[in-house]
Design a protein around this motif. Structure first.
Motif, PDB file in Angstrom:
ATOM      1  N   PHE A  30      -6.515   6.396  16.544  1.00  0.00           N
ATOM      2  CA  PHE A  30      -6.357   7.832  16.780  1.00  0.00           C
ATOM      3  C   PHE A  30      -6.832   8.138  18.201  1.00  0.00           C
ATOM      4  CE2 PHE A  30      -7.539   7.521  12.130  1.00  0.00           C
ATOM      5  CZ  PHE A  30      -6.214   7.454  11.718  1.00  0.00           C
ATOM      6  N   ASN A  57       0.824  -1.217   0.000  1.00  0.00           N
ATOM      7  CA  ASN A  57       0.000   0.000   0.000  1.00  0.00           C
ATOM      8  C   ASN A  57       0.855   1.262   0.000  1.00  0.00           C
ATOM      9  OD1 ASN A  57       0.879  -0.100   2.598  1.00  0.00           O
ATOM     10  ND2 ASN A  57      -1.116   0.173   3.553  1.00  0.00           N
ATOM     11  N   GLU A 107       0.837   6.802   9.262  1.00  0.00           N
ATOM     12  CA  GLU A 107       0.720   5.577   8.463  1.00  0.00           C
ATOM     13  C   GLU A 107      -0.702   5.045   8.495  1.00  0.00           C
ATOM     14  OE1 GLU A 107       3.698   2.982   9.989  1.00  0.00           O
ATOM     15  OE2 GLU A 107       5.307   3.980   8.870  1.00  0.00           O
ATOM     16  N   ALA A 108      -1.324   5.111   9.684  1.00  0.00           N
ATOM     17  CA  ALA A 108      -2.702   4.635   9.787  1.00  0.00           C
ATOM     18  C   ALA A 108      -3.613   5.479   8.894  1.00  0.00           C
ATOM     19  CB  ALA A 108      -3.172   4.693  11.235  1.00  0.00           C
ATOM     20  N   ALA A 109      -3.399   6.799   8.922  1.00  0.00           N
ATOM     21  CA  ALA A 109      -4.221   7.684   8.086  1.00  0.00           C
ATOM     22  C   ALA A 109      -3.980   7.390   6.609  1.00  0.00           C
ATOM     23  CB  ALA A 109      -3.905   9.145   8.407  1.00  0.00           C
ATOM     24  N   SER A 110      -2.706   7.275   6.238  1.00  0.00           N
ATOM     25  CA  SER A 110      -2.380   6.989   4.835  1.00  0.00           C
ATOM     26  C   SER A 110      -3.000   5.685   4.387  1.00  0.00           C
ATOM     27  CB  SER A 110      -0.864   6.890   4.636  1.00  0.00           C
ATOM     28  OG  SER A 110      -0.230   8.034   5.078  1.00  0.00           O
ATOM     29  N   SER A 111      -2.893   4.660   5.234  1.00  0.00           N
ATOM     30  CA  SER A 111      -3.387   3.339   4.826  1.00  0.00           C
ATOM     31  C   SER A 111      -4.903   3.348   4.659  1.00  0.00           C
ATOM     32  CB  SER A 111      -2.973   2.272   5.842  1.00  0.00           C
ATOM     33  OG  SER A 111      -3.779   2.358   6.993  1.00  0.00           O
ATOM     34  N   ARG A 123      -4.777   2.734  -1.956  1.00  0.00           N
ATOM     35  CA  ARG A 123      -4.833   2.571  -0.497  1.00  0.00           C
ATOM     36  C   ARG A 123      -6.268   2.390  -0.002  1.00  0.00           C
ATOM     37  NH1 ARG A 123      -0.499   7.188   1.109  1.00  0.00           N
ATOM     38  NH2 ARG A 123       1.361   5.895   1.104  1.00  0.00           N
ATOM     39  N   ARG A 168     -11.827  -0.756  11.782  1.00  0.00           N
ATOM     40  CA  ARG A 168     -11.539   0.497  11.095  1.00  0.00           C
ATOM     41  C   ARG A 168     -11.053   0.232   9.672  1.00  0.00           C
ATOM     42  NH1 ARG A 168      -6.914   4.495  13.300  1.00  0.00           N
ATOM     43  NH2 ARG A 168      -5.636   2.775  12.568  1.00  0.00           N
ATOM     44  N   ASN A 185      -2.232   1.712  16.227  1.00  0.00           N
ATOM     45  CA  ASN A 185      -2.291   3.036  15.596  1.00  0.00           C
ATOM     46  C   ASN A 185      -3.699   3.602  15.501  1.00  0.00           C
ATOM     47  OD1 ASN A 185       0.405   2.740  15.336  1.00  0.00           O
ATOM     48  ND2 ASN A 185       0.438   2.509  13.124  1.00  0.00           N
ATOM     49  N   PHE A 231      -1.984  -2.712  12.090  1.00  0.00           N
ATOM     50  CA  PHE A 231      -0.593  -2.554  12.519  1.00  0.00           C
ATOM     51  C   PHE A 231      -0.338  -3.275  13.842  1.00  0.00           C
ATOM     52  CE2 PHE A 231      -1.829   1.033   9.961  1.00  0.00           C
ATOM     53  CZ  PHE A 231      -0.732   1.290   9.145  1.00  0.00           C
ATOM     54  N   LYS A 247       4.928   8.118  14.276  1.00  0.00           N
ATOM     55  CA  LYS A 247       4.834   7.967  12.820  1.00  0.00           C
ATOM     56  C   LYS A 247       3.628   7.098  12.446  1.00  0.00           C
ATOM     57  CE  LYS A 247       8.002   6.566   9.262  1.00  0.00           C
ATOM     58  NZ  LYS A 247       8.576   5.220   9.253  1.00  0.00           N
ATOM     59  N   GLY A 248       3.289   6.169  13.326  1.00  0.00           N
ATOM     60  CA  GLY A 248       2.183   5.249  13.058  1.00  0.00           C
ATOM     61  C   GLY A 248       0.854   5.960  12.822  1.00  0.00           C
ATOM     62  N   GLN A 249       0.695   7.147  13.403  1.00  0.00           N
ATOM     63  CA  GLN A 249      -0.550   7.905  13.204  1.00  0.00           C
ATOM     64  C   GLN A 249      -0.695   8.315  11.735  1.00  0.00           C
ATOM     65  OE1 GLN A 249      -3.058   8.911  15.655  1.00  0.00           O
ATOM     66  NE2 GLN A 249      -2.112   7.105  16.522  1.00  0.00           N
ATOM     67  N   LEU A 264       3.246   2.396   1.720  1.00  0.00           N
ATOM     68  CA  LEU A 264       3.791   3.068   2.905  1.00  0.00           C
ATOM     69  C   LEU A 264       5.308   3.121   2.770  1.00  0.00           C
ATOM     70  CD1 LEU A 264       1.778   1.799   6.010  1.00  0.00           C
ATOM     71  CD2 LEU A 264       1.596   3.964   4.782  1.00  0.00           C
ATOM     72  N   HIS A 317      -7.274  10.664  20.084  1.00  0.00           N
ATOM     73  CA  HIS A 317      -8.107  11.814  20.438  1.00  0.00           C
ATOM     74  C   HIS A 317      -9.532  11.650  19.941  1.00  0.00           C
ATOM     75  CE1 HIS A 317      -6.811  12.387  16.372  1.00  0.00           C
ATOM     76  NE2 HIS A 317      -7.554  13.459  16.206  1.00  0.00           N
ATOM     77  N   MET A 318      -9.848  10.509  19.336  1.00  0.00           N
ATOM     78  CA  MET A 318     -11.202  10.290  18.825  1.00  0.00           C
ATOM     79  C   MET A 318     -11.810   9.066  19.513  1.00  0.00           C
ATOM     80  SD  MET A 318     -10.563  10.629  14.794  1.00  0.00           S
ATOM     81  CE  MET A 318     -10.107  12.166  14.035  1.00  0.00           C
ATOM     82  N   ILE A 341      -5.912  14.591  12.202  1.00  0.00           N
ATOM     83  CA  ILE A 341      -5.293  13.632  13.111  1.00  0.00           C
ATOM     84  C   ILE A 341      -4.059  14.194  13.814  1.00  0.00           C
ATOM     85  CG2 ILE A 341      -4.094  11.405  13.198  1.00  0.00           C
ATOM     86  CD1 ILE A 341      -6.105  10.776  10.752  1.00  0.00           C
TER      87      ILE A 341
END
Lengths: 255, 368
Positions: free
Chosen positions: A102, A61, B265-269, A89, A162, A100, A96, B261-263, A63, A104-105, B281
């Motif tokens: 978020f 994907n 990566e999670a968004a990108s993925s 993507r 998610r 990972n 992961f 960095k994982g934040q 990364l 704050h949500m 984010i």
């Protein structure tokens, strides 16, 4: 394994690696990787740390970018063009090792984010979808909580939900149970097994050999940036061809 | 015992914590007299307070004159003359702003107060809150400066606490977004943007605020094209914004660096674009991390407005100094400065408390 027989009928490859090479500076992480994944196939990748297995699935994907060879997703070549990368993507979900989420949500917001902001789904539809998926992974009652209030196993199940929110064609798992306490590994593996049975294409980097044995159509063993051996789990575990594989499996089962 | 017969593990019930760690005497012991060093400090502090406080209370409250003119004040020579503040109140608040237009300061205060109350009480949220605050600078300048139907008042006549609050509020509201942009620039992977951001931040941080104010006041007009005039007041406002932005940028960058960095990566993925990931984010988390130092920068900016006196603006502190030089009211500098300190303290402490409130409201806060 019936899965293998069922899925050979469709011969269009979802993922195709054609002599892929990658370097981190001068370090050659992926060496001439050739790999094709059919639709609905479940693949487990194992190998010692530093063998390039995480890097390999992170190339799928984008990364990580690869420097040589080609990667085709559904026949579309992965290149540097931001638009095509974003489109690909959205078709590929990823889970992961460190979840990972978020922080704050709320859990519900974590799930709704991508459907709303990347797929432009109305908020109501996104929430309905999110609740459905939370139910599927068995934590619909945690929707209003924050990730920090959940156990590791619950967080990883949220992360799976998610990824599913984008209705991906392929799911990538990067050591999904390595950061979990022993008692929580099973609840995550159960969800993954249920997913595998639903027919989605899965590529999973893991050391859970029991999972590999019961769920995978194919097991791939990597070392030093190369695919050393690949086979169906039955043959892979009972009659590994290469000495390196035998040594690895010996150490894994030995302790 | 059931346990041993069936081999069933019954966890022990949780018991309440021991109670001997409570009570006033215990608190005094552990907080004020724990060890000889703390005991000496406590006694010294008590001595200091008992030497100074009664005298101050006598002067500020008991023997103070609250109403009356200079004659009344002169009769009571060991009490504060607060009627001096009363007599000078208008000047302290708005400086030499025309008396006929003073109502605009009152209206402005009322509206500004309403926005503050609505913000603190959480009545305004999300986009409405953002828009309301972004309109404050525009509206503030319009109300005080006039135009579009309101009588124009030259900025050289703006002054007092009104000017201090205007400079600080506009400064904070503009320099936070500018600071965030600079921080994102320094954080970004594009070498050109990164280099430019670093250059701006380091150049500004290497120069004292007074220098920037002099630059804005004296030198900036020399660099502007002929015929293009920016008012002195506005130039100083811009100077303060540039100064504050550089510091806020570094505060925000600290928060950005703390995001794993994982934040990303999670968004990108999930197929979320870089800009959306930053906005949805990364920034919300980064700003939560740096809330305490960010509030600190706001307080510092408010206090720094008192430096504009050196470039000829008569802000609150300037008016305090001016008032105490009035020949009719000579000798009341102490009252003037005590009152000034009190007003500064009330505003800064309120900001500080608001910061604490925001932290307490954050459901993911670590400080609970």
């Amino acid at each position: 394994m019936t899965g293998l027989l069922l899925n050979t009928s469709s011969n269009n490859n979802v993922i195709e690696f054609d002599r892929v090479n990658k370097w981190y500076g001068d370090f050659h992480v992926l060496k001439e990787i050739n790999l094709s994944v059919k639709k609905g196939e479940r693949i487990v990748i194992c190998g010692p740390s530093g063998s390039g297995k995480s890097t390999l699935i992170r190339c799928i994907n984008a990364l990580e970018e690869h420097q040589g060879g080609h990667i085709l997703i559904n026949g579309v070549q992965l290149d540097e063009q931001e638009k095509s990368v974003m489109a690909i993507r959205r078709e590929i979900g990823m889970v992961f090792q460190q979840f990972n989420l978020f922080p704050h949500m709320t859990i519900l917001e974590n799930l709704c984010l991508a459907p709303i902001w990347a797929n432009h789904l109305p908020e109501i539809d996104a929430q309905a979808l999110a609740k459905k998926l939370l139910k599927r992974v068995g934590i619909e009652d945690q929707a209003a909580k924050y990730p920090g209030q959940l156990s590791g196993g619950q967080q990883q199940r949220v992360a799976i939900a998610r990824a599913l929110c984008m209705n991906p064609k392929v799911l990538l798992f990067d050591e999904p149970t390595s950061a979990l306490d022993p008692e929580m590994i099973k609840e995550v593996l159960d969800v993954m097994t249920e997913l595998a049975e639903s027919g989605i294409t899965m590529i999973c980097v893991t050391h859970e050999m029991g999972f590999a044995r019961s769920v995978a159509d194919r097991v791939i063993f990597m070392d030093g940036g190369e695919i050393v051996e690949e086979n169906d789990p039955e043959t892979f575990f009972k009659h590994p061809k290469m000495d390196r594989t035998q040594k690895f499996l010996g150490q894994l089962i030995g302790h | 015992m059931n346990n041993s017969q069936n081999n069933i593990f019954h966890p022990r019930p949780s018991l309440p914590a021991p109670r001997h760690s409570k009570g006033a005497l215990h608190w005094v012991k552990t907080n004020l007299f724990n060890g000889w060093f703390n005991s000496i400090l406590t006694l010294l502090a008590v001595a200091l307070v008992s030497f100074t406080l009664p005298g101050f209370i006598q002067w500020a409250f008991i023997k103070a004159v609250w109403v009356g003119d200079t004659e009344v004040c002169k009769l009571s020579d060991d009490g504060a003359c607060w009627s001096f503040i009363d007599a000078k109140f208008r000047v302290l608040m708005v400086g030499v702003y025309p008396e006929s237009e003073s109502w605009r300061a009152v209206v402005g205060t009322a509206i500004f107060g309403a926005i503050i109350v609505a913000t603190v009480a959480n009545w305004l949220t999300g986009k409405v809150l953002l828009v309301a605050w972004l309109l404050v600078p525009v509206f503030g300048y319009f109300l005080i400066g006039g135009g579009f139907g309101l009588k124009e008042v030259d900025p050289s006549l703006w002054g007092g606490l009104m000017l201090s609050v205007l400079l600080a509020t506009v400064g904070i509201i503009v320099s936070i977004p500018v600071g965030i942009l600079l921080a994102l620039g320094r954080f970004s992977g594009t070498p050109m943007i990164k280099a430019l951001s670093i250059a701006v931040i380091e150049l500004v941080r290497g120069v004292p605020l007074i220098t920037i104010l002099f630059m804005a006041s004296v030198m900036m007009p020399l660099f502007l094209p002929p015929g293009f005039i920016i008012d002195n007041m506005l130039r100083i406002q811009i100077g303060m914004i540039i100064f504050s932005s550089a510091y806020i940028a570094e505060v925000v960058r600290g928060g950005l660096n703390a995001i794993p960095k994982g934040q990303f990566e999670a968004a990108s993925s999930l197929g979320i674009s870089y800009l959306k990931a930053i906005w949805l984010i990364i920034l919300p988390q980064a700003l939560r991390h740096v809330l305490p130092p960010l509030i600190g920068r706001c307080i510092a900016l408010f206090k720094d407005t008192s430096l504009v006196i050196v470039v000829g603006l008569l802000d609150f502190l300037g008016m305090i100094k001016n008032s105490s030089l009035d020949s009719q009211w000579l000798g009341y500098e102490t009252e003037a400065y005590v009152f000034g300190a009190f007003v500064y303290w009330v505003i800064c402490y309120s900001l500080s408390r608001y910061g604490a409130l925001l932290e307490a409201r954050d459901p993911t806060s670590h400080s609970k």
